[in-house]
Each structure stands twice: as structure tokens, then as C-alpha cells.
Design a protein around this motif. Sequence first.
Motif, PDB file in Angstrom:
ATOM      1  N   ALA A 227      -4.045   3.831   2.077  1.00 17.75           N
ATOM      2  CA  ALA A 227      -5.243   4.336   1.419  1.00 17.75           C
ATOM      3  C   ALA A 227      -5.009   5.667   0.705  1.00 17.75           C
ATOM      4  CB  ALA A 227      -6.377   4.494   2.446  1.00 17.75           C
ATOM      5  N   ARG A 228      -3.882   6.301   0.964  1.00 17.79           N
ATOM      6  CA  ARG A 228      -3.579   7.578   0.303  1.00 17.79           C
ATOM      7  C   ARG A 228      -3.326   7.362  -1.188  1.00 17.79           C
ATOM      8  NH1 ARG A 228       0.865   9.948   4.576  1.00 17.79           N
ATOM      9  NH2 ARG A 228      -0.544  10.115   6.333  1.00 17.79           N
ATOM     10  N   PRO A 229      -3.692   8.341  -1.986  1.00 14.82           N
ATOM     11  CA  PRO A 229      -3.409   8.208  -3.420  1.00 14.82           C
ATOM     12  C   PRO A 229      -1.909   8.291  -3.682  1.00 14.82           C
ATOM     13  CG  PRO A 229      -4.303  10.383  -2.932  1.00 14.82           C
ATOM     14  CD  PRO A 229      -4.381   9.584  -1.660  1.00 14.82           C
ATOM     15  N   ALA A 230      -1.484   7.622  -4.708  1.00 16.41           N
ATOM     16  CA  ALA A 230      -0.069   7.652  -5.086  1.00 16.41           C
ATOM     17  C   ALA A 230       0.309   9.032  -5.564  1.00 16.41           C
ATOM     18  CB  ALA A 230       0.194   6.618  -6.168  1.00 16.41           C
ATOM     19  N   GLY A 231       1.457   9.489  -5.152  1.00 13.58           N
ATOM     20  CA  GLY A 231       1.960  10.780  -5.602  1.00 13.58           C
ATOM     21  C   GLY A 231       2.581  10.684  -6.989  1.00 13.58           C
ATOM     22  N   ALA A 232       2.996   9.494  -7.349  1.00 12.36           N
ATOM     23  CA  ALA A 232       3.605   9.264  -8.664  1.00 12.36           C
ATOM     24  C   ALA A 232       3.501   7.773  -8.951  1.00 12.36           C
ATOM     25  CB  ALA A 232       5.053   9.683  -8.663  1.00 12.36           C
ATOM     26  N   THR A 233       3.471   7.450 -10.214  1.00 11.89           N
ATOM     27  CA  THR A 233       3.468   6.041 -10.604  1.00 11.89           C
ATOM     28  C   THR A 233       4.544   5.813 -11.642  1.00 11.89           C
ATOM     29  OG1 THR A 233       1.786   6.475 -12.276  1.00 11.89           O
ATOM     30  CG2 THR A 233       1.007   5.691 -10.152  1.00 11.89           C
ATOM     31  N   ARG A 234       5.092   4.636 -11.636  1.00 10.56           N
ATOM     32  CA  ARG A 234       6.112   4.271 -12.620  1.00 10.56           C
ATOM     33  C   ARG A 234       5.454   3.585 -13.801  1.00 10.56           C
ATOM     34  NH1 ARG A 234      11.131   1.477  -9.433  1.00 10.56           N
ATOM     35  NH2 ARG A 234      12.051   3.412  -8.728  1.00 10.56           N
ATOM     36  N   PRO A 235       5.892   3.923 -14.989  1.00 11.67           N
ATOM     37  CA  PRO A 235       5.365   3.188 -16.139  1.00 11.67           C
ATOM     38  C   PRO A 235       5.871   1.760 -16.067  1.00 11.67           C
ATOM     39  CG  PRO A 235       7.021   4.804 -16.816  1.00 11.67           C
ATOM     40  CD  PRO A 235       6.819   4.965 -15.348  1.00 11.67           C
ATOM     41  N   ARG A 236       5.086   0.855 -16.536  1.00 17.39           N
ATOM     42  CA  ARG A 236       5.480  -0.560 -16.505  1.00 17.39           C
ATOM     43  C   ARG A 236       6.060  -0.990 -17.808  1.00 17.39           C
ATOM     44  NH1 ARG A 236       3.027  -3.449 -11.969  1.00 17.39           N
ATOM     45  NH2 ARG A 236       1.833  -1.910 -10.896  1.00 17.39           N
TER      46      ARG A 236
END
Length: 65
Positions: free
Chosen positions: A56-65
Motif C-alpha cells: 500500500a506504500r507509494p512507489a518511491g520511483a517508477t520506470r518509464p514504459r
Amino acid sequence: ALVDATQQAIERGVFGVPTFGVADELAWGQDRIGDVEAILDGRDPVDPSRVAEILARPAGATRPR
């Protein structure tokens, strides 16, 4: 001997040392002794409420798709 044991470990999915094989489960790392004990006691070492909390924690980083 060693070659056969290594091949068996590869087939089971062992990827590090120490890896503990308990029933059909693998536990990796000496800090997982508690998990090994839980598996031996017939308990699930993973606390579902803790997993839900972590997911449930927010993502610290996301990868571009």
C-alpha cells in the motif's frame, strides 16, 4: 559428488549461500532462520497483513514504459 549437488541445487532454484531447503520451500540467507523455523512448525513465514501494508506504500520511483 559436488557436481551432482550443484546441479541439484540449480534445478531447485538455489541462487545464493546459505540456502535452506525445507519441504518445497527455499529460504535464502542466515537471517531467514526464523522463516525456516516457521516452515518446520507448519506456519507461513509471511505475514499477509505486513505484505498488504508494504504494497500500500507509494512507489518511491517508477520506470518509464
